[in-house]
Design a protein around this motif. Structure first.
Motif, PDB file in Angstrom:
ATOM      1  N   MET A   1       0.828  -1.205   0.000  1.00  0.00           N
ATOM      2  CA  MET A   1       0.000   0.000   0.000  1.00  0.00           C
ATOM      3  C   MET A   1       0.862   1.254   0.000  1.00  0.00           C
ATOM      4  SD  MET A   1      -2.990   1.379  -0.048  1.00  0.00           S
ATOM      5  CE  MET A   1      -4.136   0.057   0.392  1.00  0.00           C
ATOM      6  N   LEU A   2       1.921   1.255   0.819  1.00  0.00           N
ATOM      7  CA  LEU A   2       2.799   2.421   0.853  1.00  0.00           C
ATOM      8  C   LEU A   2       3.494   2.600  -0.501  1.00  0.00           C
ATOM      9  CD1 LEU A   2       5.042   3.603   3.732  1.00  0.00           C
ATOM     10  CD2 LEU A   2       5.949   3.539   1.412  1.00  0.00           C
TER      11      LEU A   2
ATOM     12  N   LYS B   1      -0.393  11.996   6.386  1.00  0.00           N
ATOM     13  CA  LYS B   1      -1.621  12.133   5.595  1.00  0.00           C
ATOM     14  C   LYS B   1      -2.255  10.777   5.324  1.00  0.00           C
ATOM     15  CE  LYS B   1      -3.288  13.636   1.052  1.00  0.00           C
ATOM     16  NZ  LYS B   1      -2.919  14.244  -0.260  1.00  0.00           N
ATOM     17  N   ASN B   2      -1.428   9.759   5.053  1.00  0.00           N
ATOM     18  CA  ASN B   2      -1.928   8.428   4.721  1.00  0.00           C
ATOM     19  C   ASN B   2      -2.001   7.483   5.918  1.00  0.00           C
ATOM     20  OD1 ASN B   2      -2.157   8.301   1.572  1.00  0.00           O
ATOM     21  ND2 ASN B   2      -0.223   9.366   1.974  1.00  0.00           N
ATOM     22  N   ALA B   3      -1.632   7.987   7.096  1.00  0.00           N
ATOM     23  CA  ALA B   3      -1.696   7.212   8.343  1.00  0.00           C
ATOM     24  C   ALA B   3      -0.908   5.905   8.258  1.00  0.00           C
ATOM     25  CB  ALA B   3      -3.152   6.951   8.734  1.00  0.00           C
ATOM     26  N   PHE B   4       0.254   5.947   7.613  1.00  0.00           N
ATOM     27  CA  PHE B   4       1.101   4.766   7.560  1.00  0.00           C
ATOM     28  C   PHE B   4       1.732   4.524   8.925  1.00  0.00           C
ATOM     29  CE2 PHE B   4       1.392   5.811   2.884  1.00  0.00           C
ATOM     30  CZ  PHE B   4       0.652   4.709   2.476  1.00  0.00           C
TER      31      PHE B   4
ATOM     32  N   GLY C   1       8.382  16.877   3.553  1.00  0.00           N
ATOM     33  CA  GLY C   1       7.385  16.366   2.614  1.00  0.00           C
ATOM     34  C   GLY C   1       7.094  14.893   2.817  1.00  0.00           C
ATOM     35  N   PHE C   2       8.132  14.099   3.090  1.00  0.00           N
ATOM     36  CA  PHE C   2       7.912  12.674   3.335  1.00  0.00           C
ATOM     37  C   PHE C   2       7.177  12.470   4.653  1.00  0.00           C
ATOM     38  CE2 PHE C   2       9.068   8.316   4.495  1.00  0.00           C
ATOM     39  CZ  PHE C   2       8.813   7.657   3.303  1.00  0.00           C
ATOM     40  N   LYS C   3       7.511  13.225   5.663  1.00  0.00           N
ATOM     41  CA  LYS C   3       6.806  13.156   6.944  1.00  0.00           C
ATOM     42  C   LYS C   3       5.323  13.472   6.756  1.00  0.00           C
ATOM     43  CE  LYS C   3       6.953  15.073  11.669  1.00  0.00           C
ATOM     44  NZ  LYS C   3       5.637  15.735  11.747  1.00  0.00           N
TER      45      LYS C   3
END
Length: 207
Positions: free
Chosen positions: A75-76, A183-186, A176-178
Motif C-alpha cells: 500500500m505504501l 496524511k496516509n496514516a502509515f 514532505g515525506f513526513k
C-alpha cells in the motif's frame, strides 16, 4: 525545509513486528566506495532471494530489522508512486515468513538513495578523525552526534536518503515525506527532527 531522522529501534516488537533475514548466510553483493578516499560509503548489497522472518503477525507499513533501511507495505509503495517524492527506488518483492509459514501480505525492499550531503562537523565527535573532501566521513570513527544540520540545504532535492557523512545506520527524511506518512496514516515510522537527534557509541539508542 526541515529534515527528520528515523528513530525506530531495529528489533522492537511491542507494537509491530521486526524482521530478520530468513537465512543466516543470505546472498550479498559489493559495497560502494568513495572515489576520493577509497573508504566504503555503503554496506554490502542484499541480493536475492529477498526473504525475511517476522517476529509477529502484526505488521506495520514499515518493517525494520537486520537489513539496511526498511521493508515497506505494498500500500505504501502504491501511494508513493502517486506522490512527488524522491529517494526510494528499485522496489524488490520480499517474501515474509512467520514460524516458517509464508505470509500472504505484499511487502517490498526499496533502495534508499545515498547522498553526499555535508553536515556541521562541530556537532559531531570522533574517536578518530580523518575526513574526506568528497564523502566527508572518510575513515573517521564516529563516537557522538549532537544534532544533525546540513551545510548546503539548497543542494538537497531528495526526500529519503542516507548521507555519506554519517553512513547507512541513519535514515533521513524530508518534511514532505513526513507529511506524506501522516496524511496516509502509515504505521511504524518514528521520526525526530534532525537538529534534535542525539547518538553516542556507548549508548547507541536513537532518541
Amino acid at each position: 525545509m526541515r529534515y527528520y531522522i528515523v528513530s525506530n529501534s531495529l528489533f522492537k516488537n511491542s507494537q509491530f513486528a521486526y524482521g530478520e533475514h530468513k537465512e543466516v548466510n543470505y546472498n550479498t553483493g559489493n559495497a560502494k566506495y568513495c572515489i576520493e578516499c577509497g573508504n566504503p560509503i555503503t554496506m554490502l548489497e542484499w541480493l536475492p532471494p529477498y526473504e525475511i522472518t517476522v517476529s509477529k503477525k502484526k505488521l506495520g507499513d514499515f518493517i525494520f530489522g537486520s537489513y539496511v533501511g526498511f521493508v515497506v507495505s505494498g500500500m505504501l509503495r502504491n501511494k508513493l508512486e502517486e506522490a512527488n517524492l524522491k529517494g526510494l527506488t528499485n522496489f524488490k518483492k520480499v517474501d515474509l515468513y512467520y514460524r516458517d509459514k509464508r505470509l500472504a501480505e505484499e511487502y517490498y525492499y526499496p533502495e534508499i538513495t545515498v547522498l553526499t550531503a555535508f553536515i556541521d562537523i562541530d556537532r559531531i565527535k570522533f574517536e578518530e578523525e580523518n575526513l574526506c573532501s568528497v564523502c566527508q566521513k572518510g575513515n573517521s570513527i564516529l563516537s557522538e552526534i549532537n544534532g544533525i544540520t546540513f551545510i548546503n540545504l539548497a543542494e538537497i532535492n531528495i526526500d529519503v536518503f542516507f548521507t555519506t557523512a554519517i553512513g547507512q545506520s541513519t535514515i533521513i527524511v524530508s518534511q514532505g515525506f513526513k507529511d506524506f506518512i501522516e496524511k496516509n496514516a502509515f504505521t511504524n515510522l518514528n521520526l525526530i527532527e534532525a537538529s534534535n537527534y542525539k547518538w553516542n557509541s556507548f549508548n547507541p539508542m536513537k532518541y
